[in-house]
Design a protein around this motif. Structure first.
Motif, PDB file in Angstrom:
ATOM      1  N   LEU A 101       0.832  -1.191   0.000  1.00 25.56           N
ATOM      2  CA  LEU A 101       0.000   0.000   0.000  1.00 25.56           C
ATOM      3  C   LEU A 101       0.870   1.245   0.000  1.00 25.56           C
ATOM      4  CD1 LEU A 101      -2.808  -0.810   2.630  1.00 25.56           C
ATOM      5  CD2 LEU A 101      -3.026  -0.759   0.152  1.00 25.56           C
ATOM      6  N   THR A 102       0.313   2.324  -0.545  1.00 24.83           N
ATOM      7  CA  THR A 102       1.004   3.606  -0.512  1.00 24.83           C
ATOM      8  C   THR A 102       0.206   4.587   0.341  1.00 24.83           C
ATOM      9  OG1 THR A 102      -0.136   4.498  -2.452  1.00 24.83           O
ATOM     10  CG2 THR A 102       1.899   3.212  -2.841  1.00 24.83           C
ATOM     11  N   PHE A 103       0.847   5.671   0.708  1.00 22.76           N
ATOM     12  CA  PHE A 103       0.184   6.705   1.504  1.00 22.76           C
ATOM     13  C   PHE A 103      -1.034   7.240   0.749  1.00 22.76           C
ATOM     14  CE2 PHE A 103      -0.276  11.089   3.108  1.00 22.76           C
ATOM     15  CZ  PHE A 103      -0.340  10.838   4.473  1.00 22.76           C
ATOM     16  N   GLY A 104      -0.914   7.358  -0.560  1.00 18.00           N
ATOM     17  CA  GLY A 104      -2.020   7.867  -1.375  1.00 18.00           C
ATOM     18  C   GLY A 104      -3.219   6.942  -1.362  1.00 18.00           C
ATOM     19  N   ASP A 105      -2.983   5.606  -1.388  1.00 16.85           N
ATOM     20  CA  ASP A 105      -4.095   4.646  -1.344  1.00 16.85           C
ATOM     21  C   ASP A 105      -4.917   4.823  -0.078  1.00 16.85           C
ATOM     22  OD1 ASP A 105      -3.191   3.458  -3.718  1.00 16.85           O
ATOM     23  OD2 ASP A 105      -1.840   2.113  -2.631  1.00 16.85           O
ATOM     24  N   ILE A 106      -4.231   4.899   1.047  1.00 19.24           N
ATOM     25  CA  ILE A 106      -4.935   4.998   2.322  1.00 19.24           C
ATOM     26  C   ILE A 106      -5.510   6.398   2.528  1.00 19.24           C
ATOM     27  CG2 ILE A 106      -4.691   4.721   4.823  1.00 19.24           C
ATOM     28  CD1 ILE A 106      -2.501   2.759   4.361  1.00 19.24           C
ATOM     29  N   PHE A 107      -4.810   7.413   2.027  1.00 17.68           N
ATOM     30  CA  PHE A 107      -5.267   8.800   2.190  1.00 17.68           C
ATOM     31  C   PHE A 107      -6.667   8.971   1.603  1.00 17.68           C
ATOM     32  CE2 PHE A 107      -5.719  13.269   1.373  1.00 17.68           C
ATOM     33  CZ  PHE A 107      -5.028  13.892   2.403  1.00 17.68           C
ATOM     34  N   GLY A 108      -6.841   8.507   0.379  1.00 14.03           N
ATOM     35  CA  GLY A 108      -8.147   8.653  -0.269  1.00 14.03           C
ATOM     36  C   GLY A 108      -9.225   7.811   0.389  1.00 14.03           C
ATOM     37  N   TYR A 109      -8.858   6.586   0.768  1.00 13.30           N
ATOM     38  CA  TYR A 109      -9.833   5.691   1.397  1.00 13.30           C
ATOM     39  C   TYR A 109     -10.326   6.271   2.725  1.00 13.30           C
ATOM     40  CZ  TYR A 109     -11.770   1.551   3.680  1.00 13.30           C
ATOM     41  OH  TYR A 109     -12.603   0.684   4.336  1.00 13.30           O
ATOM     42  N   PHE A 110      -9.391   6.738   3.562  1.00  9.21           N
ATOM     43  CA  PHE A 110      -9.763   7.279   4.871  1.00  9.21           C
ATOM     44  C   PHE A 110     -10.647   8.509   4.724  1.00  9.21           C
ATOM     45  CE2 PHE A 110      -7.386   4.227   6.935  1.00  9.21           C
ATOM     46  CZ  PHE A 110      -7.268   4.455   8.298  1.00  9.21           C
ATOM     47  N   LYS A 111     -10.348   9.357   3.757  1.00  9.87           N
ATOM     48  CA  LYS A 111     -11.151  10.569   3.574  1.00  9.87           C
ATOM     49  C   LYS A 111     -12.548  10.225   3.082  1.00  9.87           C
ATOM     50  CE  LYS A 111     -11.618  14.975   3.884  1.00  9.87           C
ATOM     51  NZ  LYS A 111     -11.604  15.607   5.211  1.00  9.87           N
ATOM     52  N   GLN A 112     -12.632   9.272   2.174  1.00 11.01           N
ATOM     53  CA  GLN A 112     -13.923   8.913   1.573  1.00 11.01           C
ATOM     54  C   GLN A 112     -14.810   8.126   2.540  1.00 11.01           C
ATOM     55  OE1 GLN A 112     -13.574   6.656  -2.034  1.00 11.01           O
ATOM     56  NE2 GLN A 112     -15.786   6.476  -2.328  1.00 11.01           N
ATOM     57  N   HIS A 113     -14.236   7.166   3.263  1.00 12.93           N
ATOM     58  CA  HIS A 113     -15.036   6.265   4.089  1.00 12.93           C
ATOM     59  C   HIS A 113     -15.150   6.673   5.555  1.00 12.93           C
ATOM     60  CE1 HIS A 113     -14.067   3.714   0.576  1.00 12.93           C
ATOM     61  NE2 HIS A 113     -15.219   3.122   0.845  1.00 12.93           N
ATOM     62  N   HIS A 114     -14.201   7.461   6.063  1.00 11.33           N
ATOM     63  CA  HIS A 114     -14.209   7.787   7.486  1.00 11.33           C
ATOM     64  C   HIS A 114     -14.090   9.285   7.755  1.00 11.33           C
ATOM     65  CE1 HIS A 114     -13.870   3.525   8.456  1.00 11.33           C
ATOM     66  NE2 HIS A 114     -12.897   3.430   7.566  1.00 11.33           N
ATOM     67  N   ASP A 115     -14.113  10.101   6.697  1.00 19.07           N
ATOM     68  CA  ASP A 115     -13.965  11.553   6.838  1.00 19.07           C
ATOM     69  C   ASP A 115     -12.734  11.884   7.676  1.00 19.07           C
ATOM     70  OD1 ASP A 115     -14.602  14.181   6.395  1.00 19.07           O
ATOM     71  OD2 ASP A 115     -15.954  14.338   8.122  1.00 19.07           O
ATOM     72  N   ALA A 116     -11.646  11.142   7.429  1.00 18.43           N
ATOM     73  CA  ALA A 116     -10.407  11.305   8.191  1.00 18.43           C
ATOM     74  C   ALA A 116      -9.295  11.799   7.275  1.00 18.43           C
ATOM     75  CB  ALA A 116     -10.000   9.986   8.830  1.00 18.43           C
TER      76      ALA A 116
END
Length: 359
Positions: free
Chosen positions: A290-305
Motif C-alpha cells: 500500500l502507498t500513503f495515497g491509497d490509504i489517504f483517499g480511502y480514509f477521507k472517503q469512508h471515514h472523513d479522516a
C-alpha cells in the motif's frame, strides 16, 4: 497438654475480642442446632423440615414474625421465648453490626486508596495528581467513544482521599512510592497496557519512568510529561518504550503570534470532548503493498479522516509527516490522522485496499 489448652484459649479469645466471622458462624450454627433439637423434643413436627425450619428461624429470630409458622405446644413456645428469640436477637444484632462494619471498612478502603488491584489486566494507570490537569486527562480518556472498556487506576503518594469518586471507571490507589516493587504489584503494573506519568516534579517523573520502563510488558506504552526538555531528552536516550512530552508553551506562543489561531488548532487536535481529534492506528501485520495515497483517499472517503503522517515505531521517534502519495506503507506502521472519532482497524477493508492497489 496445658500448653495446647493455653493456645486454644488464646485463639478463642482472639476470635471473641474481634467477633470474627468464624466465631459468629459457629455461634449461629450452634444456636440453630440447639433450637431445632429442642423443637424436636417439643414435637413441633411442622417446623422440623430443614427448608421450613430455616425460613421459620430467620423470620422468627429477626422478629419479623409473619405468623405462617409458629410453635404450637407449650414446651415449644417456651423454647422460642427463652432460647430462640433472646439469644437469636443478640446474634442477629452482632451479625448486622459486623456486616455494616465490613461494608464501611470496604468503602473506606476505596476512598483512602488502600484497595488491592492486582487482579486488573490491560488497564490504564495515571501516576500523580494535579487538581485541574488530572481530571482533564480522565475526561479526555473517557471522551473517546470508541475506547476499549478498561479500568483507570489513579496512583498517588499524597495523603488524600479519592478525588474522583464520581467517576465509576476510576479506581484509586495510594502508594508509599512509585518505584517500590511491592507497591507497584498492588496495581499490577506488569499487566497494565497504558501508563501516564505526571509526577509532582520532573525528578519524580524521571525516576518513575526509569523504573517502569523495565517492569511493564513489552507492548505497554508509557507517556511521561516533563517541564524540563533536558530530562525528556535524557529519558528518550535510555528508555525507548517511554514517550516523553515537554511543555510546548513557548512554541505555541510563537506559533500563535506568527499564525493566529494556531493555539485553537492545537486544542482541537488534542481534545476528544469536541471537534475533530488526532488519533493513531497501527496497521495489521498482514497489510502490505500500500502507498500513503491509497490509504489517504480511502480514509477521507469512508471515514472523513485526514492522514497526517506515518510512524515506524509506537513512540513516533521515526516518523514521516505528510509524506508523498507514493510513500510505501507496510504492516506494523502507525498511521496518525485527524477524524471526528477513532477509526478501528476492524473497520477498515484492508483486503479491498490491497487488491485494488495490486490491480
Amino acid at each position: 497438654m496445658p500448653i495446647i489448652f493455653k493456645h486454644l484459649v488464646v485463639l478463642m479469645r482472639a476470635h471473641v475480642d474481634k467477633a470474627s466471622w468464624q466465631l459468629l458462624f459457629m455461634a449461629t450454627l450452634i444456636h440453630m442446632s440447639v433450637t431445632w433439637g429442642l423443637l424436636w423434643l417439643s414435637n413441633e413436627s411442622a417446623l422440623l423440615p430443614l427448608s421450613t425450619f430455616f425460613y421459620y428461624y430467620v423470620v422468627t429470630t429477626s422478629t419479623v414474625g409473619y405468623g405462617d409458622f409458629s410453635a404450637t405446644t407449650d414446651f415449644g413456645r417456651l423454647v422460642v421465648a427463652i432460647i430462640q428469640i433472646p439469644f437469636g436477637l443478640a446474634l442477629f444484632g452482632v451479625l448486622l453490626g459486623k456486616a455494616g462494619q465490613f461494608v464501611t471498612y470496604w468503602v473506606r478502603r476505596g476512598m483512602t486508596g488502600e484497595k488491592d488491584f492486582a487482579h486488573l489486566q490491560n488497564h490504564i494507570v495515571i501516576f500523580g495528581w494535579h487538581d485541574v490537569r488530572t481530571k482533564k486527562m480522565v475526561d479526555y480518556i473517557l471522551g473517546d467513544n470508541k475506547r476499549e472498556d478498561r479500568k483507570i487506576v489513579l496512583a498517588v503518594t499524597e495523603a488524600m482521599e479519592h478525588p474522583l469518586l464520581s467517576y465509576p471507571e476510576v479506581a484509586f490507589a495510594r502508594l508509599t512510592s512509585f518505584t517500590d516493587d511491592e507497591q507497584l504489584s498492588r496495581i499490577n503494573i506488569e499487566r497494565a497496557d497504558k501508563i501516564i506519568i505526571d509526577g509532582d516534579d520532573d525528578n519524580q517523573t524521571f525516576t518513575t519512568a526509569l523504573k517502569l520502563s523495565r517492569v511493564v510488558k513489552p507492548e505497554a506504552h508509557i507517556s511521561a510529561h516533563f517541564l524540563d526538555d533536558s530530562k525528556a531528552l535524557l529519558l528518550r536516550e535510555h528508555c525507548k518504550n517511554v514517550e516523553c512530552s515537554a511543555s510546548m508553551s513557548a512554541e505555541i506562543l510563537v506559533r500563535a503570534m506568527q499564525d493566529p489561531g494556531s493555539s485553537r488548532v492545537q486544542e482541537e487536535l488534542l481534545s476528544t470532548l469536541h471537534g475533530d481529534t488526532q488519533f493513531s492506528l497501527a496497521l495489521p501485520a498482514e497489510v502490505s503493498c500500500l502507498t500513503f495515497g491509497d490509504i489517504f483517499g480511502y480514509f477521507k472517503q469512508h471515514h472523513d479522516a485526514t492522514l497526517l503522517g506515518v510512524a515506524h515505531d509506537i513512540n513516533a521517534l521515526d516518523m514521516d509527516l505528510n509524506p508523498p502519495l507514493d510513500y510505501n506503507i507496510t504492516g506494523g506502521d502507525i498511521l496518525h490522522y485527524i477524524a471526528p472519532q477513532r477509526v478501528l482497524a476492524s473497520e477498515v477493508d484492508w483486503s479491498s485496499l490491497c487488491s485494488k492497489n495490486s490491480s
